[in-house]
Design a protein around this motif. Structure first.
Motif, PDB file in Angstrom:
ATOM      1  N   SER A   1       0.842  -1.201   0.000  1.00 38.15           N
ATOM      2  CA  SER A   1       0.000   0.000   0.000  1.00 38.15           C
ATOM      3  C   SER A   1       0.872   1.244   0.000  1.00 38.15           C
ATOM      4  O   SER A   1       1.875   1.303   0.716  1.00 38.15           O
TER       5      SER A   1
ATOM      6  N   SER B   1      -0.265  12.084   0.640  1.00 36.43           N
ATOM      7  CA  SER B   1      -1.091  13.107   1.269  1.00 36.43           C
ATOM      8  C   SER B   1      -0.252  14.347   1.559  1.00 36.43           C
ATOM      9  O   SER B   1       0.907  14.235   1.942  1.00 36.43           O
TER      10      SER B   1
ATOM     11  N   LEU C   1       6.910   2.827   5.777  1.00 30.55           N
ATOM     12  CA  LEU C   1       8.032   3.746   5.705  1.00 30.55           C
ATOM     13  C   LEU C   1       7.453   5.118   5.346  1.00 30.55           C
ATOM     14  O   LEU C   1       6.596   5.214   4.463  1.00 30.55           O
TER      15      LEU C   1
ATOM     16  N   VAL D   1       7.971   8.700   3.727  1.00 33.45           N
ATOM     17  CA  VAL D   1       8.816   9.549   2.880  1.00 33.45           C
ATOM     18  C   VAL D   1       8.215  10.946   2.926  1.00 33.45           C
ATOM     19  O   VAL D   1       7.124  11.172   2.402  1.00 33.45           O
TER      20      VAL D   1
ATOM     21  N   LEU E   1       8.495  11.107  -8.493  1.00 27.80           N
ATOM     22  CA  LEU E   1       8.141  10.025  -7.578  1.00 27.80           C
ATOM     23  C   LEU E   1       8.293   8.663  -8.235  1.00 27.80           C
ATOM     24  O   LEU E   1       8.684   7.692  -7.600  1.00 27.80           O
ATOM     25  N   LEU E   2       7.994   8.592  -9.532  1.00 27.03           N
ATOM     26  CA  LEU E   2       8.165   7.324 -10.243  1.00 27.03           C
ATOM     27  C   LEU E   2       9.623   6.890 -10.242  1.00 27.03           C
ATOM     28  O   LEU E   2       9.932   5.710 -10.330  1.00 27.03           O
ATOM     29  N   CYS E   3      10.516   7.878 -10.172  1.00 23.84           N
ATOM     30  CA  CYS E   3      11.949   7.573 -10.194  1.00 23.84           C
ATOM     31  C   CYS E   3      12.470   7.127  -8.836  1.00 23.84           C
ATOM     32  O   CYS E   3      13.601   6.686  -8.718  1.00 23.84           O
TER      33      CYS E   3
ATOM     34  N   ARG F   1      13.147   4.731  -6.034  1.00 25.90           N
ATOM     35  CA  ARG F   1      13.189   3.271  -5.931  1.00 25.90           C
ATOM     36  C   ARG F   1      12.370   2.879  -4.719  1.00 25.90           C
ATOM     37  O   ARG F   1      12.757   3.119  -3.575  1.00 25.90           O
ATOM     38  N   LEU F   2      11.222   2.282  -4.971  1.00 18.69           N
ATOM     39  CA  LEU F   2      10.324   1.995  -3.863  1.00 18.69           C
ATOM     40  C   LEU F   2      10.786   0.774  -3.077  1.00 18.69           C
ATOM     41  O   LEU F   2      11.179  -0.232  -3.664  1.00 18.69           O
ATOM     42  N   PRO F   3      10.747   0.859  -1.781  1.00 18.74           N
ATOM     43  CA  PRO F   3      11.047  -0.331  -0.977  1.00 18.74           C
ATOM     44  C   PRO F   3       9.878  -1.303  -1.049  1.00 18.74           C
ATOM     45  O   PRO F   3       8.766  -0.929  -1.426  1.00 18.74           O
ATOM     46  N   ASN F   4      10.140  -2.527  -0.686  1.00 17.77           N
ATOM     47  CA  ASN F   4       9.103  -3.545  -0.753  1.00 17.77           C
ATOM     48  C   ASN F   4       8.303  -3.573   0.549  1.00 17.77           C
ATOM     49  O   ASN F   4       8.233  -4.577   1.229  1.00 17.77           O
ATOM     50  N   CYS F   5       7.754  -2.436   0.900  1.00 20.26           N
ATOM     51  CA  CYS F   5       6.929  -2.371   2.107  1.00 20.26           C
ATOM     52  C   CYS F   5       5.922  -1.244   1.911  1.00 20.26           C
ATOM     53  O   CYS F   5       5.989  -0.504   0.934  1.00 20.26           O
ATOM     54  N   ASP F   6       4.977  -1.126   2.829  1.00 16.98           N
ATOM     55  CA  ASP F   6       4.003  -0.045   2.726  1.00 16.98           C
ATOM     56  C   ASP F   6       4.721   1.297   2.906  1.00 16.98           C
ATOM     57  O   ASP F   6       5.696   1.394   3.656  1.00 16.98           O
ATOM     58  N   VAL F   7       4.200   2.315   2.212  1.00 19.02           N
ATOM     59  CA  VAL F   7       4.873   3.613   2.226  1.00 19.02           C
ATOM     60  C   VAL F   7       3.841   4.720   2.405  1.00 19.02           C
ATOM     61  O   VAL F   7       2.768   4.682   1.795  1.00 19.02           O
ATOM     62  N   LEU F   8       4.167   5.674   3.235  1.00 21.07           N
ATOM     63  CA  LEU F   8       3.346   6.867   3.388  1.00 21.07           C
ATOM     64  C   LEU F   8       4.155   8.050   2.867  1.00 21.07           C
ATOM     65  O   LEU F   8       5.217   8.366   3.394  1.00 21.07           O
ATOM     66  N   PHE F   9       3.665   8.650   1.779  1.00 20.62           N
ATOM     67  CA  PHE F   9       4.344   9.796   1.203  1.00 20.62           C
ATOM     68  C   PHE F   9       3.665  11.076   1.672  1.00 20.62           C
ATOM     69  O   PHE F   9       2.437  11.191   1.586  1.00 20.62           O
ATOM     70  N   ARG F  10       4.461  11.996   2.129  1.00 18.97           N
ATOM     71  CA  ARG F  10       3.902  13.316   2.412  1.00 18.97           C
ATOM     72  C   ARG F  10       4.561  14.308   1.470  1.00 18.97           C
ATOM     73  O   ARG F  10       5.776  14.437   1.430  1.00 18.97           O
ATOM     74  N   LEU F  11       3.759  14.973   0.681  1.00 22.03           N
ATOM     75  CA  LEU F  11       4.323  15.948  -0.242  1.00 22.03           C
ATOM     76  C   LEU F  11       3.312  17.061  -0.444  1.00 22.03           C
ATOM     77  O   LEU F  11       2.109  16.880  -0.320  1.00 22.03           O
TER      78      LEU F  11
END
Lengths: 144, 41
Positions: A103, A107, A126, A128, B21-23, B25-35
Protein backbone atom coordinates in the motif's frame (compact mmCIF):
# COMPACT_ATOMS: atom_id res chain seq x y z
CA UNK A 1 -5.37 -0.14 -8.00
CA UNK A 2 -5.09 3.61 -7.71
CA UNK A 3 -7.75 5.64 -5.91
CA UNK A 4 -8.01 9.36 -6.65
CA UNK A 5 -10.44 11.94 -5.22
CA UNK A 6 -11.54 13.48 -8.55
CA UNK A 7 -12.10 12.30 -12.09
CA UNK A 8 -9.59 14.87 -13.36
CA UNK A 9 -6.86 13.45 -11.17
CA UNK A 10 -7.84 9.87 -12.02
CA UNK A 11 -7.57 10.66 -15.74
CA UNK A 12 -4.23 12.35 -15.25
CA UNK A 13 -2.81 9.40 -13.31
CA UNK A 14 -4.13 6.90 -15.84
CA UNK A 15 -2.55 8.94 -18.63
CA UNK A 16 0.81 8.77 -16.84
CA UNK A 17 0.50 4.98 -16.63
CA UNK A 18 -0.40 4.70 -20.31
CA UNK A 19 2.56 6.82 -21.34
CA UNK A 20 5.14 5.33 -18.98
CA UNK A 21 4.01 1.69 -19.27
CA UNK A 22 2.28 1.28 -22.65
CA UNK A 23 2.41 -2.52 -22.47
CA UNK A 24 0.06 -2.56 -19.47
CA UNK A 25 -3.71 -2.61 -19.84
CA UNK A 26 -5.11 0.30 -17.87
CA UNK A 27 -8.62 1.51 -17.16
CA UNK A 28 -9.98 4.72 -15.70
CA UNK A 29 -13.11 4.38 -13.57
CA UNK A 30 -15.16 7.42 -12.65
CA UNK A 31 -18.79 8.43 -12.49
CA UNK A 32 -20.77 10.51 -14.94
CA UNK A 33 -19.95 8.20 -17.82
CA UNK A 34 -21.76 5.05 -19.04
CA UNK A 35 -20.82 2.17 -16.74
CA UNK A 36 -21.44 -0.56 -19.32
CA UNK A 37 -18.30 0.12 -21.31
CA UNK A 38 -16.18 0.05 -18.14
CA UNK A 39 -17.82 -3.27 -17.15
CA UNK A 40 -17.05 -4.79 -20.55
CA UNK A 41 -13.43 -3.65 -20.38
CA UNK A 42 -13.07 -5.08 -16.88
CA UNK A 43 -14.38 -8.41 -18.19
CA UNK A 44 -11.22 -8.73 -20.29
CA UNK A 45 -9.03 -8.05 -17.24
CA UNK A 46 -6.72 -5.10 -16.59
CA UNK A 47 -3.28 -4.59 -15.11
CA UNK A 48 -3.93 -1.14 -13.65
CA UNK A 49 -7.26 0.35 -12.54
CA UNK A 50 -7.37 4.03 -11.63
CA UNK A 51 -10.60 5.41 -10.28
CA UNK A 52 -12.66 7.46 -7.93
CA UNK A 53 -14.04 5.59 -4.90
CA UNK A 54 -17.72 6.10 -5.82
CA UNK A 55 -17.49 4.41 -9.21
CA UNK A 56 -15.15 1.73 -7.90
CA UNK A 57 -17.71 0.73 -5.26
CA UNK A 58 -20.51 0.81 -7.83
CA UNK A 59 -18.55 -1.62 -10.02
CA UNK A 60 -17.75 -3.84 -7.02
CA UNK A 61 -21.45 -4.02 -6.10
CA UNK A 62 -22.33 -4.99 -9.67
CA UNK A 63 -19.79 -7.80 -9.54
CA UNK A 64 -17.76 -6.24 -12.35
CA UNK A 65 -14.68 -5.38 -10.31
CA UNK A 66 -12.95 -8.09 -8.32
CA UNK A 67 -10.25 -6.78 -5.99
CA UNK A 68 -9.14 -10.16 -4.65
CA UNK A 69 -5.95 -10.23 -6.72
CA UNK A 70 -4.80 -6.65 -6.21
CA UNK A 71 -1.09 -6.59 -5.41
CA UNK A 72 -0.52 -2.84 -5.08
CA UNK A 73 -2.86 -0.09 -3.94
CA UNK A 74 -2.19 3.64 -4.14
CA UNK A 75 -4.24 6.28 -2.36
CA UNK A 76 -3.49 9.50 -4.15
CA UNK A 77 -4.19 12.82 -2.45
CA UNK A 78 -5.63 10.96 0.50
CA UNK A 79 -6.46 14.12 2.44
CA UNK A 80 -8.59 15.32 -0.48
CA UNK A 81 -10.59 12.07 -0.24
CA UNK A 82 -11.74 13.27 3.16
CA UNK A 83 -12.52 16.77 1.83
CA UNK A 84 -14.79 15.47 -0.93
CA UNK A 85 -16.60 12.99 1.32
CA UNK A 86 -15.00 9.74 0.16
CA UNK A 87 -13.65 8.70 3.58
CA UNK A 88 -16.20 5.94 4.14
CA UNK A 89 -15.95 4.67 0.56
CA UNK A 90 -12.16 4.49 0.78
CA UNK A 91 -12.37 2.33 3.90
CA UNK A 92 -14.96 0.04 2.29
CA UNK A 93 -12.60 -0.51 -0.65
CA UNK A 94 -9.53 -1.06 1.55
CA UNK A 95 -11.46 -3.69 3.53
CA UNK A 96 -12.05 -5.65 0.31
CA UNK A 97 -8.40 -5.80 -0.69
CA UNK A 98 -6.28 -8.85 0.06
CA UNK A 99 -4.18 -8.61 3.20
CA UNK A 100 -1.02 -9.44 1.30
CA UNK A 101 -0.46 -6.30 -0.75
CA UNK A 102 1.74 -3.24 -0.91
CA UNK A 103 0.00 0.00 0.00
CA UNK A 104 1.19 3.49 -0.83
CA UNK A 105 -0.55 6.58 0.46
CA UNK A 106 0.09 10.13 -0.73
CA UNK A 107 -1.09 13.11 1.27
CA UNK A 108 -0.11 16.74 1.63
CA UNK A 109 -1.48 17.02 5.14
CA UNK A 110 -1.88 14.55 7.96
CA UNK A 111 -5.31 15.05 9.55
CA UNK A 112 -6.44 12.53 12.15
CA UNK A 113 -8.34 10.47 9.55
CA UNK A 114 -5.13 9.96 7.57
CA UNK A 115 -3.26 8.96 10.70
CA UNK A 116 -5.95 6.45 11.67
CA UNK A 117 -6.08 5.13 8.10
CA UNK A 118 -2.33 4.64 8.22
CA UNK A 119 -2.53 2.71 11.48
CA UNK A 120 -5.44 0.58 10.31
CA UNK A 121 -4.52 -0.29 6.74
CA UNK A 122 -0.77 0.22 6.30
CA UNK A 123 1.65 -2.33 7.66
CA UNK A 124 4.51 -0.60 9.47
CA UNK A 125 4.88 1.97 6.68
CA UNK A 126 8.03 3.75 5.71
CA UNK A 127 7.37 7.50 5.72
CA UNK A 128 8.82 9.55 2.88
CA UNK A 129 8.34 13.18 3.83
CA UNK A 130 9.05 15.57 0.96
CA UNK A 131 7.74 18.52 2.98
CA UNK A 132 10.35 18.47 5.68
CA UNK A 133 12.94 16.92 3.29
CA UNK A 134 13.87 14.22 5.78
CA UNK A 135 15.21 11.28 3.79
CA UNK A 136 14.82 7.95 5.58
CA UNK A 137 17.85 5.70 5.71
CA UNK A 138 18.04 3.28 2.80
CA UNK A 139 16.14 5.66 0.47
CA UNK A 140 17.79 7.79 -2.17
CA UNK A 141 16.12 10.18 -4.59
CA UNK A 142 17.27 10.44 -8.19
CA UNK A 143 16.32 13.60 -10.11
CA UNK A 144 16.92 13.67 -13.84
CA UNK B 1 -12.52 33.38 -14.79
CA UNK B 2 -10.04 30.54 -15.11
CA UNK B 3 -6.52 31.47 -16.03
CA UNK B 4 -5.67 28.65 -18.45
CA UNK B 5 -2.01 29.58 -18.47
CA UNK B 6 -1.81 29.14 -14.74
CA UNK B 7 -3.69 25.82 -14.92
CA UNK B 8 -1.25 24.57 -17.53
CA UNK B 9 1.69 25.46 -15.32
CA UNK B 10 0.09 23.73 -12.34
CA UNK B 11 -0.54 20.60 -14.40
CA UNK B 12 3.04 20.55 -15.60
CA UNK B 13 4.31 20.90 -12.05
CA UNK B 14 2.04 18.07 -10.85
CA UNK B 15 3.20 15.84 -13.73
CA UNK B 16 6.80 16.63 -12.92
CA UNK B 17 6.39 15.76 -9.25
CA UNK B 18 4.74 12.46 -10.18
CA UNK B 19 7.54 11.74 -12.61
CA UNK B 20 10.06 12.37 -9.86
CA UNK B 21 8.14 10.03 -7.58
CA UNK B 22 8.16 7.32 -10.24
CA UNK B 23 11.95 7.57 -10.19
CA UNK B 24 12.10 6.82 -6.49
CA UNK B 25 13.19 3.27 -5.93
CA UNK B 26 10.32 1.99 -3.86
CA UNK B 27 11.05 -0.33 -0.98
CA UNK B 28 9.10 -3.55 -0.75
CA UNK B 29 6.93 -2.37 2.11
CA UNK B 30 4.00 -0.04 2.73
CA UNK B 31 4.87 3.61 2.23
CA UNK B 32 3.35 6.87 3.39
CA UNK B 33 4.34 9.80 1.20
CA UNK B 34 3.90 13.32 2.41
CA UNK B 35 4.32 15.95 -0.24
CA UNK B 36 2.94 19.30 -1.12
CA UNK B 37 3.55 21.48 -4.12
CA UNK B 38 4.94 24.91 -3.50
CA UNK B 39 4.72 27.41 -6.33
CA UNK B 40 6.65 30.60 -5.89
CA UNK B 41 6.77 33.58 -8.21
Amino acid sequence: MVLAPTRELARQVEKEFRESAPSLDTICLYGGTPIGQQMRQLDYGVDVAVGTPGRVIDLMKRGALNLSEVQFVVLDEADQMLQVGFAEDVEIILEKLPEKRQSMMFSATMPSWIRSLTKKYLNNPLTVDLVSSIVPSGISYNFE
Amino acid sequence: MIDLGFCRVVNEVISYVKYVLLCIRLPNCDVLFRLEILIRN
